[in-house]
Design a protein around this motif. Sequence first.
Motif, PDB file in Angstrom:
ATOM      1  N   ALA A 141      29.939  48.768  45.779  1.00 37.69           N
ATOM      2  CA  ALA A 141      29.916  47.678  46.754  1.00 37.69           C
ATOM      3  C   ALA A 141      28.914  46.615  46.317  1.00 37.69           C
ATOM      4  CB  ALA A 141      29.567  48.223  48.134  1.00 37.69           C
TER       5      ALA A 141
ATOM      6  N   TYR B  33      40.017  44.157  52.845  1.00 40.63           N
ATOM      7  CA  TYR B  33      39.976  45.559  52.423  1.00 40.63           C
ATOM      8  C   TYR B  33      38.538  46.088  52.325  1.00 40.63           C
ATOM      9  CZ  TYR B  33      41.071  49.725  49.700  1.00 40.63           C
ATOM     10  OH  TYR B  33      41.189  51.013  49.276  1.00 40.63           O
ATOM     11  N   GLY B  34      37.713  45.384  51.527  1.00 41.57           N
ATOM     12  CA  GLY B  34      36.337  45.841  51.316  1.00 41.57           C
ATOM     13  C   GLY B  34      35.525  45.843  52.596  1.00 41.57           C
TER      14      GLY B  34
ATOM     15  N   ARG C  99      36.464  46.106  55.556  1.00 43.79           N
ATOM     16  CA  ARG C  99      36.929  47.160  56.467  1.00 43.79           C
ATOM     17  C   ARG C  99      36.401  48.521  56.047  1.00 43.79           C
ATOM     18  NH1 ARG C  99      42.935  44.909  57.089  1.00 43.79           N
ATOM     19  NH2 ARG C  99      42.718  43.848  59.090  1.00 43.79           N
TER      20      ARG C  99
ATOM     21  N   HIS D  44      33.893  49.264  54.282  1.00 45.96           N
ATOM     22  CA  HIS D  44      32.444  49.391  54.351  1.00 45.96           C
ATOM     23  C   HIS D  44      31.911  49.068  55.736  1.00 45.96           C
ATOM     24  CE1 HIS D  44      32.129  50.204  50.139  1.00 45.96           C
ATOM     25  NE2 HIS D  44      32.770  49.096  49.817  1.00 45.96           N
TER      26      HIS D  44
ATOM     27  N   ARG E 192      38.299  38.813  46.858  1.00 48.56           N
ATOM     28  CA  ARG E 192      38.227  40.177  47.371  1.00 48.56           C
ATOM     29  C   ARG E 192      36.898  40.814  46.967  1.00 48.56           C
ATOM     30  NH1 ARG E 192      42.876  43.898  45.091  1.00 48.56           N
ATOM     31  NH2 ARG E 192      41.495  44.064  43.316  1.00 48.56           N
ATOM     32  N   ALA E 193      36.485  40.531  45.720  1.00 45.90           N
ATOM     33  CA  ALA E 193      35.243  41.129  45.236  1.00 45.90           C
ATOM     34  C   ALA E 193      34.042  40.548  45.969  1.00 45.90           C
ATOM     35  CB  ALA E 193      35.103  40.918  43.731  1.00 45.90           C
TER      36      ALA E 193
ATOM     37  N   VAL F  93      32.666  41.564  49.933  1.00 45.00           N
ATOM     38  CA  VAL F  93      31.718  42.609  50.330  1.00 45.00           C
ATOM     39  C   VAL F  93      30.291  42.208  49.963  1.00 45.00           C
ATOM     40  CG1 VAL F  93      33.368  44.502  50.286  1.00 45.00           C
ATOM     41  CG2 VAL F  93      32.159  43.905  48.201  1.00 45.00           C
TER      42      VAL F  93
END
Lengths: 272, 461
Positions: free
Chosen positions: A105, A127-128, A130, A132, A181-182, A185
Amino acid sequence: MSETLVPPAPAPLSAEEVPLGEPKMRARDVSVYYGEKQAINSVSIDVHTEHVSAFIGPSGCGKSTFLRALNRMNDTIPSARVQGQIELDGEDIYASGMDVVQLRARVGMVFQKPNPFPKSIYDNIAYGPRIHGIAEGKNELDAIVERSLIRAGLWEEVKDRLTDSGTALSGGQQQRLCIARAIAVDPEVILMDEPCSALDPIATAKIEELIDELRGSYAIVIVTHSMQQAARVSQRTAFFHLGTLVEYGSTSDIFTNPREVRTKDYITGRYG
Amino acid sequence: MSASTLLLVVLGLGLAGWLVARSRAVMFRRAASNNRIASLPNFHGWYAAIWIAVPAILFTIIWSPIADALVTQSVLAHPAAADLPAFGIARESILSEAQAVADGSANTVFNPMARELVEPFREALGKYRVIGFVVALIIAAVGGAIAFLRLRPDFRARNKVERTVLFVLLLASLVAIVTTLGIVASLVFETIRFFGMVSPIDFLFGTHWAPNPMSNPDNPDPSRYGAIPLFWGTLFIGAIIAMIVAIPIGMMSAIYLNQYAPARMRTWLKPALEVLAGVPTVVYGYFAALTVAPAIRDMALAIGVSNPSSESALAAGVVMGVMIIPFVSSMADDSITAVPQAMADGSLAMGATQNETIKRVLVPAALPGIVAGVMLAISRAIGETMIVVMAASFAANLSANPLDAMTTVTVQIVALLTGEGSFDHPATLAAFALGFVLFMVTLGLNFIALRVVKRFREAYE
């Protein structure tokens, strides 16, 4: 390849003036094995925040393997084994107490081929956060998605079709989606494994621009086949050859005034 | 001079042609300046052999029904045949009795009328056999002559032989298709006959199933041909109970094998699972009937169900589910494997655990393939016969209680076709209508499933 030198990075780079400070990640004597085969031999390197570090070198030189050691993605390959020490903010990431999930993360990754999940654009970004549990409630998640897409320079193109599948975007858009996306988080380091090798020149230019913009907030490591790209986007460049680190220094030094003969031969196109 | 003698003779001629043509080609080669001819001697041999044997054999195949018709015709023209009954089984049996004696497959006749006919039969049979034999030999000779006239050093026998091979391959692939079409045609034909006696509405929507093969065939009671209880039993056992067992277990074992199992574990666990798929269904059948059904009955008694059935839908369904597990598991395994590794990497690199990656990325990405696999599994389960014949009941109950006895379409087809009704009784013909419905349903399921699989494959290529 021609004998002429690759054009050096457009100087003066503002980042050249950013002091290196404490390294974000510090690798010491790192060796990586695949079964009996040694892929990386005793590499030591520092990665700094607000800098883009480029790893260059001929195919099979181990630059991607080393990159994957930085967020322990090599763990997914059963035969891979890492020796030596890699620290993130002074903490050994291979220590038994390290939570790989937390590590990844903090050290995000963008892959060679865009790999959006077969979900909507929104769900790809969410996605991330959620998994985390970063966002509390729908509004906060919406805000994260919007912010990430804006930072990745994709918001204007997709804001009206967030529910469309991420796989329906063009290659360059997919790669920016993966970057969004990266960063959703909020990592500290972003690893990019040849992020433009599957893209056309225009999409490549957009990604490079984006990397330059993101530099201010993250430590970015990019593996690239293209020396021009390394010269354009990075402030520090590491040249790998046959599993060893030949030379690591400021990009302008590497491209204009390499210390090692092998580096010079490579950047002038004598091999690779 | 039976057909097999003829076949042997033709094949012998073919072999002789093969040898002669080959040795001729060898002579061509010796004579050629650079020791090379257009095709190898073997191809010349095959070319001649094909020309000799194939047309002659084809003629024989076509000739035999023609000859039979001609024989019958000439026998009927004989004065002794004038006294035969005009129609029906009696006439047929006298003729076939006489024919059997004439061609030597029987020794004596019972019917004196047939005795009169033996001699004419023998004569006619002999005559047409000789004709057939001679014509076949002539065709073989003509074919051989054509082939030999074409043999030359620069003759491309190889290409011609390849064309023949192509034709044979095409023929082989047509056999399966033509057979299937034939099956469908016969099903449709018999189904239409049945629907002429019982209306499709009564059949498809009636809820009372009790065909009586002993009733008057000309006046069937349509209210006894309501197939809903069978459809329901089939769905309940094959698509509901069996899938409740097979889907979770199959999926979980696929995920374990695909994602977690160490290589050594996988190497013996996967074949072990596939052994389950190799167990003959009749073995599952008596396992269901002798082990599972009594156990379920005892359990039902223990929890206080009064008078549970010993042939419960649950027993048949559970065992059928177990039978389907390897099928679901291997389809799910394939689908998950087909999801690119990059997808899993992307998720892991976000800091997802392996379990989250499987749940949120791999399984959703593999879902179309998994759904298609489940549909194929259902189509297998509802067409499965042996387990339900042995373990399910023959009683057509419309019930939602899994402990009740239920029957399925396949069980009823077996019951109707092995029953005592005559072949054109509606109770027997109902089996074809049931088979037709079953066939349409499984065909539809397979068709949709294959389409889904195809689209899914394309998505990752």
